[in-house]
Motif scaffolding. Sequence first.
Motif, PDB file in Angstrom:
ATOM      1  N   PHE A  48     -21.261  54.375  53.805  1.00 14.01           N
ATOM      2  CA  PHE A  48     -20.518  55.583  53.417  1.00 14.01           C
ATOM      3  C   PHE A  48     -19.785  55.225  52.134  1.00 14.01           C
ATOM      4  O   PHE A  48     -19.052  54.228  52.090  1.00 14.01           O
ATOM      5  N   ILE A  96     -17.853  57.062  48.530  1.00 14.03           N
ATOM      6  CA  ILE A  96     -17.480  58.103  47.567  1.00 14.03           C
ATOM      7  C   ILE A  96     -17.019  57.376  46.301  1.00 14.03           C
ATOM      8  O   ILE A  96     -16.271  56.393  46.379  1.00 14.03           O
ATOM      9  N   ARG A 155     -10.288  60.318  48.082  1.00 11.17           N
ATOM     10  CA  ARG A 155      -9.074  61.055  48.489  1.00 11.17           C
ATOM     11  C   ARG A 155      -8.995  62.464  47.883  1.00 11.17           C
ATOM     12  O   ARG A 155      -7.932  62.963  47.587  1.00 11.17           O
ATOM     13  N   GLY A 200     -11.196  64.814  49.416  1.00 13.91           N
ATOM     14  CA  GLY A 200     -11.820  65.613  50.472  1.00 13.91           C
ATOM     15  C   GLY A 200     -13.344  65.604  50.454  1.00 13.91           C
ATOM     16  O   GLY A 200     -13.987  66.229  51.296  1.00 13.91           O
ATOM     17  N   GLY A 257     -15.370  63.036  51.053  1.00 13.25           N
ATOM     18  CA  GLY A 257     -15.873  62.288  52.207  1.00 13.25           C
ATOM     19  C   GLY A 257     -15.891  63.164  53.446  1.00 13.25           C
ATOM     20  O   GLY A 257     -16.868  63.172  54.213  1.00 13.25           O
ATOM     21  N   LEU A 258     -14.827  63.934  53.624  1.00 13.35           N
ATOM     22  CA  LEU A 258     -14.732  64.832  54.783  1.00 13.35           C
ATOM     23  C   LEU A 258     -15.840  65.887  54.737  1.00 13.35           C
ATOM     24  O   LEU A 258     -16.491  66.173  55.749  1.00 13.35           O
ATOM     25  N   ASP A 274     -20.702  50.887  61.967  1.00 13.38           N
ATOM     26  CA  ASP A 274     -21.102  49.523  61.637  1.00 13.38           C
ATOM     27  C   ASP A 274     -20.104  48.911  60.654  1.00 13.38           C
ATOM     28  O   ASP A 274     -20.047  49.328  59.496  1.00 13.38           O
ATOM     29  N   SER A 302     -14.792  49.836  57.138  1.00 10.59           N
ATOM     30  CA  SER A 302     -13.740  49.299  56.267  1.00 10.59           C
ATOM     31  C   SER A 302     -12.390  49.884  56.685  1.00 10.59           C
ATOM     32  O   SER A 302     -12.320  50.869  57.439  1.00 10.59           O
ATOM     33  N   SER A 309      -9.094  54.470  58.446  1.00 10.92           N
ATOM     34  CA  SER A 309      -7.996  55.407  58.163  1.00 10.92           C
ATOM     35  C   SER A 309      -8.527  56.847  58.107  1.00 10.92           C
ATOM     36  O   SER A 309      -7.915  57.787  58.630  1.00 10.92           O
ATOM     37  N   LYS A 367      -7.356  59.857  60.483  1.00  9.19           N
ATOM     38  CA  LYS A 367      -6.736  61.049  59.894  1.00  9.19           C
ATOM     39  C   LYS A 367      -7.491  62.339  60.245  1.00  9.19           C
ATOM     40  O   LYS A 367      -6.908  63.316  60.671  1.00  9.19           O
ATOM     41  N   HIS A 368      -8.798  62.320  60.066  1.00 12.15           N
ATOM     42  CA  HIS A 368      -9.549  63.573  60.190  1.00 12.15           C
ATOM     43  C   HIS A 368     -10.017  63.874  61.616  1.00 12.15           C
ATOM     44  O   HIS A 368     -10.216  65.026  61.974  1.00 12.15           O
TER      45      HIS A 368
HETATM   46  N1  ACO Z   1      -6.922  53.750  50.967  1.00 10.13           N
HETATM   47  C1  ACO Z   1      -6.687  54.056  52.261  1.00 10.13           C
HETATM   48  N2  ACO Z   1      -7.279  55.125  52.903  1.00 10.13           N
HETATM   49  C2  ACO Z   1      -8.149  55.867  52.191  1.00 10.13           C
HETATM   50  C3  ACO Z   1      -8.458  55.582  50.863  1.00 10.13           C
HETATM   51  C4  ACO Z   1      -7.800  54.480  50.238  1.00 10.13           C
HETATM   52  N3  ACO Z   1      -8.013  54.155  48.958  1.00 10.13           N
HETATM   53  N4  ACO Z   1      -9.367  56.472  50.434  1.00 10.13           N
HETATM   54  C5  ACO Z   1      -9.607  57.320  51.474  1.00 10.13           C
HETATM   55  N5  ACO Z   1      -8.880  56.943  52.543  1.00 10.13           N
HETATM   56  C6  ACO Z   1      -8.825  57.615  53.859  1.00 10.13           C
HETATM   57  C7  ACO Z   1      -7.386  58.044  54.134  1.00 10.13           C
HETATM   58  O1  ACO Z   1      -7.238  58.291  55.512  1.00 10.13           O
HETATM   59  C8  ACO Z   1      -7.313  59.346  53.372  1.00 10.13           C
HETATM   60  O2  ACO Z   1      -6.224  60.166  53.761  1.00 10.13           O
HETATM   61  P1  ACO Z   1      -4.818  60.032  52.939  1.00 10.13           P
HETATM   62  O3  ACO Z   1      -5.164  60.210  51.505  1.00 10.13           O
HETATM   63  O4  ACO Z   1      -3.975  61.121  53.523  1.00 10.13           O
HETATM   64  O5  ACO Z   1      -4.306  58.642  53.247  1.00 10.13           O
HETATM   65  C9  ACO Z   1      -8.633  59.976  53.727  1.00 10.13           C
HETATM   66  O6  ACO Z   1      -9.564  58.863  53.790  1.00 10.13           O
HETATM   67  C10 ACO Z   1      -9.065  60.962  52.672  1.00 10.13           C
HETATM   68  O7  ACO Z   1     -10.185  61.671  53.126  1.00 10.13           O
HETATM   69  P2  ACO Z   1     -11.302  62.092  52.091  1.00 10.13           P
HETATM   70  O8  ACO Z   1     -10.717  62.454  50.761  1.00 10.13           O
HETATM   71  O9  ACO Z   1     -12.201  63.099  52.734  1.00 10.13           O
HETATM   72  O10 ACO Z   1     -12.084  60.697  51.978  1.00 10.13           O
HETATM   73  P3  ACO Z   1     -12.881  60.079  50.733  1.00 10.13           P
HETATM   74  O11 ACO Z   1     -13.573  61.153  49.960  1.00 10.13           O
HETATM   75  O12 ACO Z   1     -12.000  59.151  49.977  1.00 10.13           O
HETATM   76  O13 ACO Z   1     -14.012  59.221  51.489  1.00 10.13           O
HETATM   77  C11 ACO Z   1     -14.419  56.879  52.074  1.00 10.13           C
HETATM   78  C12 ACO Z   1     -13.661  58.177  52.408  1.00 10.13           C
HETATM   79  C13 ACO Z   1     -15.940  57.157  52.134  1.00 10.13           C
HETATM   80  C14 ACO Z   1     -14.049  55.809  53.099  1.00 10.13           C
HETATM   81  C15 ACO Z   1     -14.060  56.441  50.638  1.00 10.13           C
HETATM   82  O14 ACO Z   1     -12.685  56.141  50.584  1.00 10.13           O
HETATM   83  C16 ACO Z   1     -14.832  55.224  50.118  1.00 10.13           C
HETATM   84  O15 ACO Z   1     -15.923  55.364  49.586  1.00 10.13           O
HETATM   85  N6  ACO Z   1     -14.252  54.022  50.246  1.00 10.13           N
HETATM   86  C17 ACO Z   1     -14.869  52.799  49.702  1.00 10.13           C
HETATM   87  C18 ACO Z   1     -16.135  52.392  50.442  1.00 10.13           C
HETATM   88  C19 ACO Z   1     -15.896  52.249  51.936  1.00 10.13           C
HETATM   89  O16 ACO Z   1     -14.937  51.617  52.387  1.00 10.13           O
HETATM   90  N7  ACO Z   1     -16.820  52.871  52.726  1.00 10.13           N
HETATM   91  C20 ACO Z   1     -16.844  52.774  54.176  1.00 10.13           C
HETATM   92  C21 ACO Z   1     -17.713  51.606  54.531  1.00 10.13           C
HETATM   93  S1  ACO Z   1     -17.826  51.265  56.243  1.00 10.13           S
HETATM   94  C22 ACO Z   1     -19.207  52.093  56.819  1.00 10.13           C
HETATM   95  O17 ACO Z   1     -19.853  52.742  56.084  1.00 10.13           O
HETATM   96  C23 ACO Z   1     -19.602  51.993  58.283  1.00 10.13           C
END
Ligand code: ACO
Length: 191
Positions: free
Chosen positions: A118, A120, A126, A128, A130-131, A151, A154, A159, A163-164
């Motif tokens: 996963f 973004i 942050r 929306g 990912g949601l 799997d 992270s 988080s 949250k969601h």
């Molecule tokens: N630090 C902490 N929490 C975060 C962060 C961050 N930098 N970015 C997103 N989040 C979480 C928080 O809960 C956040 O809510 P908040 O802003 O109120 O704290 C929430 O996600 C936001 O939701 P979206 O905007 O819908 O999420 P987003 O578009 O950022 O997508 C994702 C989430 C995919 C985890 C993204 O942050 C990302 O690509 N991260 C880096 C790669 C990663 O860690 N991917 C997951 C790998 S594990 C797996 O795939 C099984």
Amino acid sequence: MDFPFDLNALFPERVSVLDSNLTAGRKAPGRPDPQIQIATVIDELGKASAKAQQLPAPITSAAKLQANRHHLYLLKDGEQNGGSAVVVGFLKVGCKKLFLLDQQGAHVETEPLCVLDFYIKETLQRHGYGLELFNFMLKHKQVEPGQMAYDRPSAKFLSFLDKHYDLKNSVPQVNNFVVFSGFFKSRSAAQ
Ligand code: ACO
């Protein structure tokens, strides 16, 4: 993440569902084979995701998608980049046979739908996106987040799930997969 081709032509929908065929729309006459361009996009996304998670090697690539029965959901924003679109990120899921421990520590053989990767784009996290992608997948697969396994999630993803979807209490496992407390309840209800 820029590509030297028209992403709106390559991915007609806002969310494209890709599988081992690597096709997202119809092949337009006179255009190069979209599979090659789609493979380039997937390979770049896979590398970016691995970098973001500090993994030694990508877990997503076009070759891996072709070799497995996974679904990759790719989100574009068609308005950005002067109307020629940007790829925002992707979500990859697939079923895996897993031996999991339930809350009593008993081994249970399962084959849940798993989130495998996963990502973004950093500048768009942050916002929306990912949601949006995750909700699209839930509808497409007709599944609830608590019925899935994750799997090696992270910290950002954990988080996100909290949250969601209010997923907080994971059931300890001896492998890299994470499931939450409702997982075994929803399984016994379905049996
Ligand atoms: N630090 C902490 N929490 C975060 C962060 C961050 N930098 N970015 C997103 N989040 C979480 C928080 O809960 C956040 O809510 P908040 O802003 O109120 O704290 C929430 O996600 C936001 O939701 P979206 O905007 O819908 O999420 P987003 O578009 O950022 O997508 C994702 C989430 C995919 C985890 C993204 O942050 C990302 O690509 N991260 C880096 C790669 C990663 O860690 N991917 C997951 C790998 S594990 C797996 O795939 C099984």
